[in-house]
Design an enzyme around this catalytic site. Sequence first.
Site, PDB file in Angstrom:
ATOM      1  N   HIS A  44       0.863  -1.192   0.000  1.00  0.00           N
ATOM      2  CA  HIS A  44       0.000   0.000   0.000  1.00  0.00           C
ATOM      3  C   HIS A  44       0.900   1.242   0.000  1.00  0.00           C
ATOM      4  O   HIS A  44       1.882   1.281   0.736  1.00  0.00           O
ATOM      5  CB  HIS A  44      -0.894  -0.018   1.252  1.00  0.00           C
ATOM      6  CG  HIS A  44      -1.865   1.112   1.294  1.00  0.00           C
ATOM      7  ND1 HIS A  44      -3.029   1.112   0.555  1.00  0.00           N
ATOM      8  CD2 HIS A  44      -1.827   2.301   1.944  1.00  0.00           C
ATOM      9  CE1 HIS A  44      -3.680   2.247   0.765  1.00  0.00           C
ATOM     10  NE2 HIS A  44      -2.971   2.985   1.609  1.00  0.00           N
ATOM     11  N   ASP A  53      -6.678  -3.369   3.669  1.00  0.00           N
ATOM     12  CA  ASP A  53      -5.508  -2.689   4.258  1.00  0.00           C
ATOM     13  C   ASP A  53      -5.389  -2.857   5.769  1.00  0.00           C
ATOM     14  O   ASP A  53      -4.852  -1.979   6.446  1.00  0.00           O
ATOM     15  CB  ASP A  53      -5.552  -1.168   3.917  1.00  0.00           C
ATOM     16  CG  ASP A  53      -5.547  -0.918   2.426  1.00  0.00           C
ATOM     17  OD1 ASP A  53      -4.940  -1.708   1.683  1.00  0.00           O
ATOM     18  OD2 ASP A  53      -6.162   0.070   1.997  1.00  0.00           O
ATOM     19  N   GLU A  97       8.552   1.311  -3.370  1.00  0.00           N
ATOM     20  CA  GLU A  97       7.798   0.047  -3.454  1.00  0.00           C
ATOM     21  C   GLU A  97       8.565  -0.989  -4.267  1.00  0.00           C
ATOM     22  O   GLU A  97       8.641  -2.160  -3.898  1.00  0.00           O
ATOM     23  CB  GLU A  97       6.430   0.284  -4.090  1.00  0.00           C
ATOM     24  CG  GLU A  97       5.502   1.142  -3.257  1.00  0.00           C
ATOM     25  CD  GLU A  97       4.150   1.318  -3.948  1.00  0.00           C
ATOM     26  OE1 GLU A  97       3.625   0.328  -4.465  1.00  0.00           O
ATOM     27  OE2 GLU A  97       3.628   2.446  -3.956  1.00  0.00           O
TER      28      GLU A  97
END
Length: 244
Positions: A122, A163, A192
Amino acid sequence: MNQTSRTAGATTRPVRIAVFASGGGTNLQALLDHFQGGAAEIARVALVVSDREGVGALDRAERAGVATRVIPVRGRDEDDVARDTLAALSDAEVDLVALAGYLRLVPAEVVRRYRDRILNIHPALLPAFGGKGMYGARVHAAVIEAGCRISGATIHVVDEEYDRGAILLQWPVPVLADDTPERLAARVLRVEHRIYPLTVEAVARGLATGEAVRPLSLPDAVTFGLVDADGPDEAEVRRALGLL
Ligand code: GRF
């Protein structure tokens, strides 16, 4: 180090990963590159699943010679999606699932069957700026709107809610004064691409040796050179505050 999987039963082989993606798939690409390179003996991407036809992630998978499945979700019964998903995972003998820009809730039955073996990335520091509808530019716009000076990326275990599962790793990214959601997104995305393949590898190594998935602890993070356990020294803080 045992680099092969025991999760598939008697035969030992690299851990088989399915990546779920709904969009362009740059995180998928980072995973493909990592597991087609030096980490190939530990794990490989065996399947890419998307809920949408025609997305970049499917093209990337095809270019890499990885099997793809499109499993539509919109307007379908969750039980049907779960059945199709479990069949695809079983056919491809998948041990571990990595969500990478997958915009759908994983059906509860799939979470149950792959408990602690589904990961997600995320683009913010959860539990803030997460949950249903928090994806893409919306996340970064909300971070900027809130006046945060630090954002980041979070890798967590997937449970039945968006999440919400146990956090495995977080990496901070600065929010700069003139940031737009697009600029911040690009800065977070670069991080990421570095942290997701390595975290998936760490979890795959754990699966191969029969360990449960666990948060990467601070000592691990120090070992990997990710975190200075002593925190910033006074000079660093003074410099950051313009007092030097
Ligand atoms: C990433 O920012 C990821 O954190 C989020 O969705 C985005 C996917 O980007 N879950 P990409 O498709 O991997 O480029």
